[in-house]
Write an enzyme that holds these catalytic residues in place. Structure first.
Site, mmCIF file in Angstrom:
data_model
loop_
_atom_site.group_PDB
_atom_site.id
_atom_site.type_symbol
_atom_site.label_atom_id
_atom_site.label_comp_id
_atom_site.label_asym_id
_atom_site.label_seq_id
_atom_site.Cartn_x
_atom_site.Cartn_y
_atom_site.Cartn_z
ATOM 1 N N LYS A 53 0.840 -1.200 0.000
ATOM 2 C CA LYS A 53 0.000 0.000 0.000
ATOM 3 C C LYS A 53 0.878 1.255 0.000
ATOM 4 O O LYS A 53 0.618 2.211 -0.736
ATOM 5 C CB LYS A 53 -0.957 -0.025 1.203
ATOM 6 C CG LYS A 53 -2.107 -0.996 0.990
ATOM 7 C CD LYS A 53 -2.898 -1.313 2.251
ATOM 8 C CE LYS A 53 -3.947 -2.382 1.897
ATOM 9 N NZ LYS A 53 -4.636 -2.949 3.058
ATOM 10 N N GLN A 97 -5.294 -1.876 9.140
ATOM 11 C CA GLN A 97 -5.193 -3.206 8.540
ATOM 12 C C GLN A 97 -5.842 -4.263 9.439
ATOM 13 O O GLN A 97 -5.563 -4.315 10.638
ATOM 14 C CB GLN A 97 -3.699 -3.527 8.301
ATOM 15 C CG GLN A 97 -3.431 -4.801 7.533
ATOM 16 C CD GLN A 97 -3.882 -4.739 6.072
ATOM 17 O OE1 GLN A 97 -3.912 -3.674 5.448
ATOM 18 N NE2 GLN A 97 -4.267 -5.873 5.530
ATOM 19 N N ASP A 120 -11.496 2.387 3.181
ATOM 20 C CA ASP A 120 -11.894 0.976 3.043
ATOM 21 C C ASP A 120 -13.394 0.853 2.738
ATOM 22 O O ASP A 120 -13.850 -0.210 2.316
ATOM 23 C CB ASP A 120 -11.661 0.241 4.369
ATOM 24 C CG ASP A 120 -10.326 -0.478 4.430
ATOM 25 O OD1 ASP A 120 -9.896 -1.004 3.395
ATOM 26 O OD2 ASP A 120 -9.748 -0.533 5.533
#
Ligand code: GUN
Length: 283
Positions: A53, A97, A120
């Site tokens: 990422k 995460q 997200d």
């Protein structure tokens, strides 16, 4: 024989556009899109995702910050960091995460992220917006799948679409996005009876169950588009999808490989969401 849908190629095209738009934003405002990624603990797969990422951000000219917290981080400490990032005007997207260590409450963490920075699209405000078709962010994996389907030039409208898997991260939002494009959508799961009968009806089949080679060629309609979201290791330790590729490619018209299909798209869509968030917040 099916045509391969290359996630690498589609991803590269989308990233070039994101890079261009980020540089235009910088010229206009002097600001770069900023993404903060939080990782708690040492899970090796998560470490790889987080590194990729940050690398993705660098590639398209974004600002990125990675916060590595120890396994025994307390909930209050994690929430305090999220609050600080919620109020940081150089950070437009925040991603924590998952999975988190067992003692941390994932739902509470998702709720703590400002929905405008929730790249997200896991916050209930954003999942709700997806339900009513009025969204800024799309969840990264299902959004990547839609890009791959679009790259075939096939119109989803009126097609029989079957999603195998009903997770909150992939299956459920995937079904919503296909519905948005006017597909006729069926969701299958572990309690579905006659799975093969249903998958065989699919013009567009998306599989996200997390079981190696679960869908075989005999379960696929002639000429279907098959998108494989799974990433599993088989007995020999090789990366394989949820679809048995060798039998499926003989039947499908288009198919995504594993690796090199959905995988490269997920981070690309995260970058897209970060750019969208930045444009909204810099206004
Ligand atoms: N872990 C595995 N996939 C994801 C994802 O898309 N987002 C987050 N936050 N964690 C993940």
């Amino acid at each position: 024989m099916a045509q391969i849908i290359s996630g690498k190629e589609v991803s590269q095209r989308v990233r070039e556009r994101i890079k261009l738009e980020a540089s235009e934003l910088f010229e206009k405002t002097g600001k770069k899109p900023g993404l903060a990624v939080i990782i708690v603990g040492e899970d090796p797969a998560s470490q790889v995702y987080v590194r990729n990422k940050a690398k993705g951000c660098e590639e398209v000219g974004f600002h990125s910050e990675v916060y590595r917290l120890p396994e025994d981080t307390k909930m209050e400490e994690l929430l305090a960091l999220i609050e600080k990032l919620n109020n940081d005007c150089n950070i437009h997207g925040i991603l924590c995460q998952l999975p988190l260590p067992k003692h941390l409450d994932e739902t509470e963490v998702i709720l703590a992220i400002n929905p405008n920075k929730d790249v997200d699209a896991f916050h209930p405000v954003n999942t709700g917006k997806i339900m009513i078709g009025n969204y800024s962010f799309l969840p990264c994996t299902p959004a990547g799948v839609m890009e791959l389907i679009a790259s075939t030039g096939v119109d989803v409208a009126g097609k029989e679409c079957v999603v195998v898997g009903r997770s909150n991260i992939v299956g459920k939002p995937q079904a919503m996005l296909l519905l948005q494009k006017n597909g006729t959508v069926t969701i299958c799961h572990s309690k579905t009876k006659n799975l093969k009968e249903t998958t065989k009806r699919a013009d567009i089949l998306v599989v996200a169950v997390g079981r190696a080679n679960f869908i075989t060629g005999d379960m696929i309609k002639d000429g279907a588009i098959v998108v494989d979201v799974g990433i599993n290791r088989n007995e020999e330790g090789k990366l394989v999808g949820d679809v048995h590729f060798e039998s499926a490619e003989k039947v499908a018209s288009y198919i995504t490989p594993v690796p090199g299909g959905v995988g490269p798209m997920t981070i690309t869509m995260l970058l897209q969401n970060t750019l969208t968030a930045a444009k909204e917040q810099i206004k």
